[in-house]
Each structure stands twice: as structure tokens, then as C-alpha cells.
Write a protein that holds these residues in place. Structure first.
Motif, PDB file in Angstrom:
ATOM      1  N   VAL A 121     -12.777  -9.214 -33.030  1.00 43.73           N
ATOM      2  CA  VAL A 121     -13.694  -8.692 -32.216  1.00 43.73           C
ATOM      3  C   VAL A 121     -14.548  -7.824 -32.485  1.00 43.73           C
ATOM      4  N   ALA A 122     -14.564  -7.987 -34.483  1.00 40.17           N
ATOM      5  CA  ALA A 122     -16.690  -7.575 -35.027  1.00 40.17           C
ATOM      6  C   ALA A 122     -16.944  -8.224 -35.022  1.00 40.17           C
ATOM      7  N   ARG A 123     -18.666  -7.562 -34.489  1.00 40.12           N
ATOM      8  CA  ARG A 123     -19.580  -8.325 -34.420  1.00 40.12           C
ATOM      9  C   ARG A 123     -20.438  -7.737 -35.834  1.00 40.12           C
ATOM     10  N   PRO A 124     -21.214  -8.634 -36.302  1.00 37.02           N
ATOM     11  CA  PRO A 124     -21.924  -8.498 -37.384  1.00 37.02           C
ATOM     12  C   PRO A 124     -22.667  -7.294 -36.988  1.00 37.02           C
ATOM     13  N   ALA A 125     -22.743  -6.786 -38.891  1.00 34.96           N
ATOM     14  CA  ALA A 125     -23.491  -5.512 -38.353  1.00 34.96           C
ATOM     15  C   ALA A 125     -24.351  -5.940 -39.648  1.00 34.96           C
ATOM     16  N   ALA A 126     -25.616  -4.241 -39.489  1.00 31.32           N
ATOM     17  CA  ALA A 126     -26.455  -4.749 -40.211  1.00 31.32           C
ATOM     18  C   ALA A 126     -26.391  -3.785 -41.918  1.00 31.32           C
ATOM     19  N   HIS A 127     -24.924  -3.844 -41.994  1.00 29.42           N
ATOM     20  CA  HIS A 127     -24.733  -3.349 -43.656  1.00 29.42           C
ATOM     21  C   HIS A 127     -23.463  -4.143 -43.603  1.00 29.42           C
ATOM     22  N   THR A 128     -23.526  -4.523 -45.511  1.00 26.95           N
ATOM     23  CA  THR A 128     -22.592  -5.188 -45.430  1.00 26.95           C
ATOM     24  C   THR A 128     -21.392  -4.628 -45.773  1.00 26.95           C
ATOM     25  N   GLY A 129     -20.314  -5.015 -45.672  1.00 31.27           N
ATOM     26  CA  GLY A 129     -18.864  -4.931 -45.977  1.00 31.27           C
ATOM     27  C   GLY A 129     -18.652  -3.622 -44.768  1.00 31.27           C
ATOM     28  N   VAL A 130     -19.161  -3.556 -43.612  1.00 30.68           N
ATOM     29  CA  VAL A 130     -19.155  -2.425 -42.167  1.00 30.68           C
ATOM     30  C   VAL A 130     -18.565  -3.781 -40.865  1.00 30.68           C
ATOM     31  N   VAL A 150     -15.098  -0.844 -44.229  1.00 33.03           N
ATOM     32  CA  VAL A 150     -14.859   0.013 -43.457  1.00 33.03           C
ATOM     33  C   VAL A 150     -15.457  -0.450 -41.992  1.00 33.03           C
ATOM     34  N   VAL A 151     -14.940  -0.226 -40.905  1.00 31.29           N
ATOM     35  CA  VAL A 151     -14.204  -0.220 -39.353  1.00 31.29           C
ATOM     36  C   VAL A 151     -15.037   1.077 -38.714  1.00 31.29           C
ATOM     37  N   LEU A 152     -16.368   0.386 -38.124  1.00 28.72           N
ATOM     38  CA  LEU A 152     -16.690   1.545 -37.542  1.00 28.72           C
ATOM     39  C   LEU A 152     -17.122   0.989 -35.722  1.00 28.72           C
ATOM     40  N   THR A 153     -16.550   2.197 -35.111  1.00 28.51           N
ATOM     41  CA  THR A 153     -16.601   1.467 -33.323  1.00 28.51           C
ATOM     42  C   THR A 153     -18.138   1.983 -33.138  1.00 28.51           C
ATOM     43  N   THR A 154     -18.045   1.146 -31.774  1.00 29.59           N
ATOM     44  CA  THR A 154     -19.908   0.927 -31.298  1.00 29.59           C
ATOM     45  C   THR A 154     -19.833   2.314 -31.215  1.00 29.59           C
ATOM     46  N   ALA A 155     -18.747   3.074 -30.145  1.00 31.35           N
ATOM     47  CA  ALA A 155     -18.898   4.231 -30.400  1.00 31.35           C
ATOM     48  C   ALA A 155     -18.766   5.701 -31.237  1.00 31.35           C
ATOM     49  N   ALA A 156     -18.478   5.288 -32.539  1.00 32.85           N
ATOM     50  CA  ALA A 156     -19.476   6.129 -33.550  1.00 32.85           C
ATOM     51  C   ALA A 156     -20.305   5.786 -33.875  1.00 32.85           C
ATOM     52  N   ARG A 157     -20.759   5.246 -33.681  1.00 31.91           N
ATOM     53  CA  ARG A 157     -22.665   4.904 -34.203  1.00 31.91           C
ATOM     54  C   ARG A 157     -22.966   5.469 -33.227  1.00 31.91           C
ATOM     55  N   ASP A 158     -22.877   5.293 -31.890  1.00 28.05           N
ATOM     56  CA  ASP A 158     -23.794   5.763 -30.706  1.00 28.05           C
ATOM     57  C   ASP A 158     -23.978   7.249 -30.843  1.00 28.05           C
TER      58      ASP A 158
END
Lengths: 298, 126
Positions: A121-130, A150-158
Motif C-alpha cells: 500500500v506504500a506510495r513512492p516518496a520523495a525521500h529515499t528509504g521512506v 522509515v514508514v510515514l503515514t499521510t496523516a503524519a506528513r500533513d
């Protein structure tokens, strides 16, 4: 020094050392030195006990004051006691190695399986390894391994500002770089395996906090202590409240207050003294065995 | 190498499954995937069988072939995953290292106030 004295030193250390080390303020100022200090406790206490047992079983040292120097069987307990001590010691060491091995393997499997699921379910992120996961729950965590992620949720990013996000990612990368997972896995194994030994639990918890502080410092260097503290409060405060609040939650408060009260590294004196003292204690069992072996051989 | 390729194929298969309006057979999934990435039927079969055994996909017999559907929506799957990572179950083995544990409201208020006090200082940057 006799084997009994070394054993007594180890036991006393196990009893007396964790408390002052827990209270030592310098471990929070220098988290890496603090981690080293807690690790030195292992040879200084458990190591002393093992060295004492080994030297008794192998007759490297007299068992007590005025005892015979090694050779004969006419000491307290006789060969039967030697056998019991040697067997018990071998069993303890073997059990420890197996327990750590099993936990490390299980943790590795759980991490790989978790990453496989995240990859679905992960989306490609701008940062590598995230890996960014679409979820309403704000969260950021590190999955250790080779390579870790490193796993980050969209909610945390927002929720976080750009600098705060940088702080969080740098914090998690610091965990992965420093391989804090190895430290915590080994300490956690002993804490879980020996619940009757308060020292094991204290060490595990102390290492966890110090590893967090070490990673906080990396994040604070990349951004600022204030930004890191702010990210911490946002992420810890936005999560849904739970009934049973873990002890770890109080650590967040300690970490935030530490970051906000940041006034340079401070005096090194107590840190150097503490490390040196523990270093000497840790060297005692090694020295005892080495000296006894030299005498037995020579 | 092989594992990560298989992993990315799993993600591609799940993309197809989650966007499909109804259940699909392995052959249908392989046909949908082929234009963007040529892939053998047997490979897709292996991947989908794995996903079935991991409880990500459900399947039932329709005629002579299995039809597959996702057990949960993509959103639910992601939410469950994050929830399991954040769950307060003790994690002595440090499988994951979380950035922050949950705080209670009183602590949050106190810390936000502390942050506000520091925001005015010259060294504070946010």
C-alpha cells in the motif's frame, strides 16, 4: 582476589549500580556515553559472576581466603561442586545465546513480513528509504534491517511542517544508522527472559530512552531542538488516546523537556568519571581470569 | 533481488485487485498486468496464492477456476497495518522503533505550553 570476592563484587554491582546510573544526569546530556555505561554493566556484574564461577570450576583461583592454590580436589564442595558450577554456568550462557538468537530471528521475520505488507500500500516518496502509507492515524516509525526503512503515514506528513518532517525522518534514520535495534533487542530479550531480575528491566528501559535521546540529538542537529520537540508533541499528542497508557509515554515528556532545556552539552567531568569507574569494574572479571590463567600456565 | 521483484509484483497485483469492481481470476489479472509488465501466468498464480495464504486475498471456486477478491479495502488494509505497528502491545524485541508513544491530554497541554514559552526565544526556529 578470590573467586568468592569476585562473585560478591558482581552481585553487589548488580544490586547497587543501576540506581545511581539511572539517576545520573550526565547520561541524558551524553546519550551515547550513557548507552556505553549501561552496556558496561554487563561485564561488570554478570561478567564478574561468570568469571568467578569459571575460575572456581577450573581451580584457577582459591575458593576462599586461605584456600589451596588451584590444584587438588580437597577444597570446599569437591569435584561435585565444580561440576555443578560448570554445568550451571554453561547452561546459563547457552540459554542466553539461544534466547537472543531466537528473538533476533523472530524480529527479523516480523520486520520483513511487515515491510512486505507495507509495500502493498506504500506510495513512492520523495525521500529515499521512506515509505508513505495512506492512513488517518499520524505515525512515523523505523523498521530496522538491511536496508531498513522509515514508514510515514499521510496523516503524519500533513500534520507536520516541513522542518518538523525533516526532524522526524532524521530521528528515524539515526535509529537505523546506529543500529539501536540490536541494542534494544538484546536488552529486551534479557528483560523478558528474567522478569525476576529488576536490573534487566531497568537496563532495557534506560537503553530505550537513551536511544531515543541519541536520535533526538541527530534530529536537533539537522533542524533545531525546538523543531524536534514540536514534532514530538504533535505526533505523540495527536494519536488516539488509549486506556492503558504505557510507561514509554512519560518518556516523551522527558524528551521534550530535555530538548527545550538544551543548553549545550555541559560539563564532561561526571560522565568521564562514571565511564572510567564502570570501565574498571568491567575489567575486574577479565583481569581475574587472565591473571589466573597466566599463573596456572606459568 | 528476486524477493524485491516478487514484492513489487505483489503490489502490482494488489493494485489491480483493489481497483477492480469485482472478483478476478488469475488469468484476468495476468491479462490486465501484461501491457505494463510482461509476466507469466504461473508467476501471477504463485503471487496470488501467496497473497491468499497471507489472508490478503480471499478466493472461491466459480466453475472450474478460482476467483479472487481482496479481503479488505486498501484503506482498511493500510489502517490495520499502521494500527498494528502502533499497538501498545509490548515489543521487547524492538521489531519497530516508533517516533513517539501516545501521550495523555494533560501531558500534551503541559508540553504545548512549554513549547509556546520557548517559541518566543531567539534560538527557536520552526
Amino acid at each position: 582476589m578470590t573467586a568468592c570476592a569476585v562473585a560478591a563484587l558482581g552481585l553487589t554491582g548488580l544490586w547497587l549500580l543501576p540506581r545511581p546510573l539511572l539517576a545520573a544526569r550526565w547520561t541524558y546530556r551524553f546519550p551515547r556515553a550513557g548507552i556505553a555505561a549501561w552496556l558496561l554493566l554487563f561485564p561488570a556484574t554478570a561478567g564478574a559472576l561468570l568469571a568467578a564461577g569459571l575460575s572456581m570450576a577450573l581451580h584457577l583461583l582459591p575458593a576462599g581466603p586461605g584456600g589451596l592454590d588451584g590444584a587438588g580436589d580437597d577444597h570446599v564442595g569437591g569435584p561435585a561442586l565444580d561440576g555443578v558450577i560448570a554445568a550451571a554456568e554453561a547452561a546459563v550462557v547457552l540459554a542466553g545465546v539461544v534466547a537472543v538468537g531466537v528473538t533476533v530471528r523472530r524480529a527479523g521475520l516480523a520486520r520483513r513480513s511487515h515491510l512486505r505488507s507495507v509495500a502493498l500500500v506504500a506510495r513512492p516518496a520523495a525521500h529515499t528509504g521512506v515509505l508513505v502509507v495512506d492512513a488517518v492515524q499520524p505515525a512515523a516509525y523505523a523498521v530496522p534491517g538491511r536496508p531498513g526503512a522509515v514508514v510515514l503515514t499521510t496523516a503524519a506528513r500533513d500534520l507536520l511542517s516541513r522542518p518538523e518532517l525533516d526532524a522526524v525522518l532524521e530521528h528515524e534514520r539515526a535509529h537505523l544508522r546506529a543500529r539501536h535495534d540490536r541494542l534494544l533487542t538484546v536488552a529486551g530479550t534479557f528483560a523478558a527472559a528474567a522478569p525476576w531480575l529488576p536490573a534487566a528491566r531497568v537496563v532495557s528501559r534506560a537503553l530505550r530512552v537513551l536511544a531515543e535521546m541519541h536520535a533526538d540529538d541527530a534530529a536537533a542537529r539537522r533542524t533545531s531542538p525546538f523543531t524536534t520537540a514540536s514534532a514530538l508533541v504533535k505526533l505523540a499528542g495527536s494519536a488516539r488516546p488509549v486506556v492503558g497508557l504505557g510507561a514509554a509515554a512519560t518518556d516523551v515528556a522527558v524528551r521534550v523537556e530535555r530538548l527545550l532545556g538544551h543548553a549545550g552539552p555541559g560539563r564532561r567531568g561526571p560522565m568521564v568519571l562514571g565511564l572510567a569507574g564502570l570501565g574498571v569494574l568491567a575489567a575486574v572479571p577479565l583481569g581475574v581470569v587472565a591473571a589466573a590463567v597466566v599463573r596456572a600456565v606459568g | 533481488m528476486a524477493r524485491s521483484r516478487l514484492g513489487s509484483l505483489e503490489a502490482a497485483v494488489m493494485d489491480v485487485m483493489w481497483t477492480s469492481p469485482g472478483p478476478l481470476t488469475v488469468r484476468q489479472v495476468a491479462e490486465i498486468l501484461t501491457p505494463s509488465r510482461p509476466v507469466a501466468y504461473t508467476t501471477v498464480l504463485t503471487v496470488m496464492d501467496n497473497l491468499f495464504r497471507k489472508d490478503v486475498l480471499a478466493r472461491e471456486l466459480a466453475g472450474r477456476a478460482h476467483v479472487y477478491r481482496p479481503r479488505t479495502s486498501r484503506e482498511e488494509f493500510a489502517a490495520d497495518l499502521v494500527e498494528s505497528a502502533l499497538s501498545d502491545s509490548p515489543d521487547p524485541a524492538a521489531v519497530l522503533i516508533r517516533f513517539a508513544d501516545r501521550l495523555d491530554d494533560a501531558d500534551v497541554r503541559r508540553l504545548v505550553e512549554a513549547l509556546e514559552r520557548h517559541r518566543d526565544r531567539p534560538d527557536a526556529t520552526s
